[in-house]
Design an enzyme around this catalytic site. Sequence first.
Site, mmCIF file in Angstrom:
data_model
loop_
_atom_site.group_PDB
_atom_site.id
_atom_site.type_symbol
_atom_site.label_atom_id
_atom_site.label_comp_id
_atom_site.label_asym_id
_atom_site.label_seq_id
_atom_site.Cartn_x
_atom_site.Cartn_y
_atom_site.Cartn_z
ATOM 1 N N PHE A 72 -49.907 28.750 -6.916
ATOM 2 C CA PHE A 72 -51.033 28.007 -7.483
ATOM 3 C C PHE A 72 -50.696 26.524 -7.305
ATOM 4 O O PHE A 72 -49.985 25.930 -8.097
ATOM 5 C CB PHE A 72 -51.197 28.390 -8.951
ATOM 6 C CG PHE A 72 -52.434 27.862 -9.605
ATOM 7 C CD1 PHE A 72 -53.666 27.922 -8.987
ATOM 8 C CD2 PHE A 72 -52.365 27.326 -10.881
ATOM 9 C CE1 PHE A 72 -54.807 27.448 -9.615
ATOM 10 C CE2 PHE A 72 -53.493 26.860 -11.521
ATOM 11 C CZ PHE A 72 -54.712 26.915 -10.893
ATOM 12 N N HIS A 73 -51.194 25.933 -6.215
ATOM 13 C CA HIS A 73 -50.783 24.593 -5.818
ATOM 14 C C HIS A 73 -51.896 23.569 -6.016
ATOM 15 O O HIS A 73 -52.935 23.865 -6.592
ATOM 16 C CB HIS A 73 -50.252 24.600 -4.380
ATOM 17 C CG HIS A 73 -51.258 25.031 -3.371
ATOM 18 N ND1 HIS A 73 -52.058 24.142 -2.721
ATOM 19 C CD2 HIS A 73 -51.598 26.264 -2.920
ATOM 20 C CE1 HIS A 73 -52.864 24.809 -1.889
ATOM 21 N NE2 HIS A 73 -52.593 26.088 -1.995
ATOM 22 N N LEU A 74 -51.663 22.359 -5.548
ATOM 23 C CA LEU A 74 -52.510 21.217 -5.867
ATOM 24 C C LEU A 74 -53.984 21.385 -5.501
ATOM 25 O O LEU A 74 -54.852 20.998 -6.273
ATOM 26 C CB LEU A 74 -51.947 19.948 -5.214
ATOM 27 C CG LEU A 74 -52.636 18.649 -5.605
ATOM 28 C CD1 LEU A 74 -52.600 18.440 -7.111
ATOM 29 C CD2 LEU A 74 -52.006 17.485 -4.881
#
Length: 90
Positions: A15-17
């Site tokens: 779950f990244h930017l």
Amino acid sequence: MLIELKVQVRNSEGFHLRPITKLAQLARNFDGDITLYYKENQASAKSIMSMMSLAIPCGEEILFHIQGKEAQQIVEAIIDVFLPQPREEW
């Protein structure tokens, strides 16, 4: 009205930017509260830094608590954030 939603992180980068930013924009336009729970931690969906601090890897589940008048529409929008995008993997 409180709705609970579980979503699995499918992107190999976790779950990244990019999806976090999209979710934060969605949450800031929502007249209600969206809280994410991962293991023993929680974060407001209105805070990019709060969500980033969860450091959720691929394959893990996020529990969402969505409260507000438009909760059902927000659930659908959250699901869209986690669905694979054409020609791009989140």
